[in-house]
Each structure stands twice: as structure tokens, then as C-alpha cells.
Design a protein around this motif. Structure first.
Motif, short mmCIF file in Angstrom:
data_model
loop_
_atom_site.label_atom_id
_atom_site.label_comp_id
_atom_site.label_asym_id
_atom_site.label_seq_id
_atom_site.Cartn_x
_atom_site.Cartn_y
_atom_site.Cartn_z
N ASN A 10 16.42 -17.05 -4.63
CA ASN A 10 17.48 -16.16 -5.12
C ASN A 10 16.99 -15.09 -6.09
OD1 ASN A 10 19.52 -17.44 -3.64
ND2 ASN A 10 19.83 -18.98 -5.25
N ARG A 11 15.70 -14.96 -6.28
CA ARG A 11 15.17 -13.97 -7.21
C ARG A 11 14.12 -13.08 -6.55
NH1 ARG A 11 16.18 -15.35 -12.60
NH2 ARG A 11 18.19 -16.41 -12.66
N LEU A 12 13.24 -13.66 -5.78
CA LEU A 12 12.18 -12.91 -5.12
C LEU A 12 12.63 -12.47 -3.73
CD1 LEU A 12 9.16 -15.22 -6.04
CD2 LEU A 12 10.05 -13.26 -7.32
N PHE A 13 12.14 -11.34 -3.28
CA PHE A 13 12.47 -10.86 -1.93
C PHE A 13 11.27 -10.13 -1.35
CE2 PHE A 13 13.67 -7.47 -4.85
CZ PHE A 13 13.16 -6.34 -4.25
N ARG A 14 11.26 -10.03 -0.02
CA ARG A 14 10.20 -9.34 0.69
C ARG A 14 10.72 -8.84 2.03
NH1 ARG A 14 5.39 -12.84 2.69
NH2 ARG A 14 5.34 -11.15 4.23
N SER A 15 10.06 -7.81 2.54
CA SER A 15 10.43 -7.26 3.85
C SER A 15 9.22 -6.55 4.42
CB SER A 15 11.60 -6.28 3.72
OG SER A 15 11.94 -5.73 4.99
N GLU A 16 9.03 -6.67 5.72
CA GLU A 16 7.92 -6.01 6.39
C GLU A 16 8.42 -4.74 7.07
OE1 GLU A 16 6.13 -8.79 9.02
OE2 GLU A 16 5.33 -10.07 7.41
N LEU A 17 7.85 -3.61 6.68
CA LEU A 17 8.22 -2.33 7.24
C LEU A 17 7.26 -1.98 8.36
CD1 LEU A 17 8.74 -0.40 3.87
CD2 LEU A 17 10.36 -1.85 5.09
N LYS A 24 0.85 -1.19 0.00
CA LYS A 24 0.00 0.00 0.00
C LYS A 24 0.89 1.23 0.00
CE LYS A 24 -0.63 -0.44 5.02
NZ LYS A 24 -1.63 -0.53 6.13
N HIS A 25 0.38 2.29 -0.61
CA HIS A 25 1.15 3.52 -0.74
C HIS A 25 0.60 4.64 0.15
CE1 HIS A 25 3.61 2.20 -4.22
NE2 HIS A 25 2.55 1.43 -4.46
N LEU A 26 -0.38 4.34 0.97
CA LEU A 26 -0.94 5.32 1.90
C LEU A 26 -1.18 4.65 3.24
CD1 LEU A 26 -2.24 8.05 2.66
CD2 LEU A 26 -4.40 7.16 1.76
N VAL A 27 -0.61 5.23 4.30
CA VAL A 27 -0.85 4.79 5.67
C VAL A 27 -1.71 5.85 6.34
CG1 VAL A 27 0.20 4.27 7.90
CG2 VAL A 27 1.30 3.49 5.81
N ALA A 28 -2.93 5.48 6.70
CA ALA A 28 -3.88 6.41 7.29
C ALA A 28 -3.79 6.33 8.81
CB ALA A 28 -5.30 6.09 6.82
N ILE A 29 -3.53 7.47 9.44
CA ILE A 29 -3.44 7.55 10.90
C ILE A 29 -4.78 8.06 11.42
CG2 ILE A 29 -2.28 8.64 12.85
CD1 ILE A 29 0.24 8.77 11.24
N THR A 30 -5.46 7.22 12.17
CA THR A 30 -6.73 7.59 12.79
C THR A 30 -6.53 7.73 14.30
OG1 THR A 30 -7.34 5.25 13.00
CG2 THR A 30 -7.99 6.38 10.99
N THR A 31 -7.63 8.00 15.01
CA THR A 31 -7.52 8.17 16.45
C THR A 31 -7.08 6.89 17.17
OG1 THR A 31 -9.90 7.70 16.59
CG2 THR A 31 -9.23 10.02 16.51
N GLY A 32 -7.38 5.73 16.59
CA GLY A 32 -6.99 4.47 17.21
C GLY A 32 -5.75 3.86 16.61
N PHE A 33 -4.94 4.65 15.91
CA PHE A 33 -3.74 4.13 15.25
C PHE A 33 -2.72 3.68 16.29
CE2 PHE A 33 0.46 4.78 13.27
CZ PHE A 33 0.32 3.95 12.17
N ALA A 34 -2.27 2.41 16.16
CA ALA A 34 -1.29 1.85 17.10
C ALA A 34 -0.09 1.27 16.38
CB ALA A 34 -1.95 0.77 17.95
N GLY A 35 0.21 1.78 15.19
CA GLY A 35 1.31 1.24 14.41
C GLY A 35 0.79 0.31 13.32
N THR A 36 1.59 0.12 12.29
CA THR A 36 1.16 -0.73 11.19
C THR A 36 2.37 -1.29 10.46
OG1 THR A 36 -0.25 -0.84 9.22
CG2 THR A 36 1.06 1.12 9.50
N ASP A 37 2.13 -2.32 9.65
CA ASP A 37 3.16 -2.94 8.83
C ASP A 37 2.81 -2.71 7.36
OD1 ASP A 37 4.97 -4.20 10.71
OD2 ASP A 37 3.32 -5.55 11.20
#
Length: 278
Positions: free
Chosen positions: A196-203, A60-73
């Protein structure tokens, strides 16, 4: 022996069949043209993918911060044309930060005795790699691409007369504070590779993450050289009633102050009425 009769259905008249073929021919031509166009488009995309050594994107290219936002990946994923090491760098909007040093005055009172103002400080900074950076990324490349806490370009225009050791102590204190609040992160092995070709990471973005436009940089490294790089923007923004209140407080600070005072007075008056009746 009797001769069998022909049970086949009679064929349609020739003029009617020709008319039906004429009606179908434009549809077949259009379908053929669509298939050819689709084949050309797929071929062009495949050729483009082959030409690019590195392809990466975000879940996703948008992280929406609401009143109950407690962090996201946010999931980063991609592929390379051949095996190599992948480095991920996330930079938040730059800001100005004041670092103060406290000391005891007269041996009794703690007070700020010295401060340094740093400019160009990323509000958020994260590093992840397929393996430890020191094993495959030379120091000159880390400095060129500003990869690593020690290679961040913090500017302190008002501290030219300060001793280098003292200025470096303030810089280290700034990085330490950012790390303690979760805004600066570094994970060796934070990028997982598949086949050896695909990669992923959780931000991971904590609840105190600042708003703004972030730059997600992905580097492909082979034999100590950066082969390819991808930069993808990520927007972190407040939404909902919290965003409206924040915008009103930021743009109309005087009115917001009066409104806060009125709300506090009204709440105190209502509380007094309730406790007086009880």
C-alpha cells in the motif's frame, strides 16, 4: 611461597602519550564534524520525504535508439506516504497530424476526398493506473488533467465549418490509428502497488516510437482528489551512425538526395560487372 614477578610491559613516558593525543585530536574533531553533517543531511532528507506525499523516478532517463532498436521497457517506481490510487500518464512531443478520408470516385477509383489537420497531438500517449479510472477518478479531474483519449485537446483550426459529428469522426479515426500502431496505450491495473505504499510500472516503448522529450506524469489520488503529482522528463534520441544519417538527411536534404543517387548508380554498376563476369 615465592612472590610472583610483575610481567606487565612498561608504560610509555607521559610526554610521548600527550604528543600522540595532540596528533589524534584534529582527526577526531574532523570525524565528529563529518558525522554531525551527515546526520543533519539525512535528517533533512527524511523530513523532505515525509513532507512529500508522492515520490517517483525512472530506471533511466535516456532511451537510445540504435539501428537494431526493437523497443524497450523503462521501469517507473515510487512510494507514497499513505495508501491511495496512482495514475501514470506518459506524453510524447506534440505534433501536427493530417487525417484523410478515402472514398470511391465514380465507383471505381479510391482517392482522398476529405482531410482534417489536427494540432497539439501527442506523438505518444500512455495511461496506466492502479485500478480502472472510472472507479476513483471523477470526470472533471480527467478533463482537467487531460487523462484519457477522449480528453486530449486536439485542435483543428481549419475544420470550424465542418459538422461536429464529422469532425469527431476524424478525431476518433486519429486515435484509432495511434492505438493500432502502438503509440497510444491504456492499461487499467498497469500500476502495481506493494504494501500500500510502494508502486511500480513498466513502460513499454515500441520500435516506432518518435524521438524527443517525453513527460512522465504520476498522480496520487485519494477520495476523488489529486493529492500530489510528480513530472519527470524522459529523452528518446537516436544515437550512432543512424542518428548521423538521419541528421544529414534532415538538414542537407539536397546533398543527401544526390548521395543516394550516386550510391544507387554505383551499386547498379558493380552488380552489372559481377553478373557480366559470371
Amino acid at each position: 611461597m615465592t612472590q610472583g614477578t610483575d610481567r606487565h610491559r612498561p608504560t610509555e613516558p607521559m610526554p610521548r602519550r600527550l604528543a600522540a593525543l595532540r596528533r589524534l585530536s584534529p582527526l577526531r574533531a574532523a570525524a565528529t564534524a563529518a558525522c554531525v553533517a551527515l546526520s543533519l543531511w539525512l535528517g533533512a532528507m527524511a523530513a523532505k520525504a515525509v513532507e512529500q506525499p508522492l515520490v517517483a523516478d525512472l530506471s533511466k532517463h535516456l532511451v537510445a535508439i540504435t539501428t537494431g532498436f526493437a523497443g524497450t521497457d523503462v521501469l517507473l517506481f515510487g512510494a507514497t506516504d499513505a495508501p491511495g490510487d496512482v495514475v501514470l500518464v506518459v506524453r510524447g512531443p506534440e505534433q501536427e497530424v493530417v487525417v484523410r478520408r478515402k472514398d470511391k470516385l465514380a465507383g471505381v477509383i479510391w482517392a482522398n476526398v476529405e482531410s482534417v489537420t489536427f494540432e497539439g497531438v501527442p506523438s505518444f500517449y500512455k495511461i496506466a493506473a492502479s485500478r480502472p479510472l472510472l472507479e476513483f477518478l471523477p470526470p472533471e479531474l480527467r478533463e482537467r488533467h487531460r487523462i484519457g483519449f477522449q480528453h486530449l485537446d486536439f485542435r483543428a483550426p481549419g475544420a470550424e465549418g465542418m459538422a461536429p459529428a464529422a469532425r469527431e469522426a476524424f478525431r476518433e479515426a486519429l486515435v484509432r490509428l495511434k492505438v493500432d500502431t502502438g503509440l497510444y496505450q491504456q492499461r487499467d491495473g498497469g500500476v502495481r502497488t506493494l504494501a500500500n505504499r510502494l508502486f511500480r510500472s513498466e513502460l513499454y516503448f515500441p520500435s516506432n516510437v518518435p524521438t524527443g522529450t517525453y513527460m512522465v506524469e504520476v498522480y496520487l489520488v485519494r477520495d476523488g482528489e489529486v493529492i500530489s503529482a510528480e513530472i519527470t522528463p524522459l529523452v528518446i534520441s537516436k544515437v550512432g551512425i543512424g542518428a548521423e544519417i538521419f541528421h544529414f538527411a534532415y538538414t542537407q536534404s539536397v546533398l543527401y538526395g544526390f548521395a543516394a543517387i550516386l550510391v544507387a548508380v554505383a551499386a547498379g554498376w558493380l552488380a552489372g560487372l559481377v553478373f557480366r563476369k559470371t
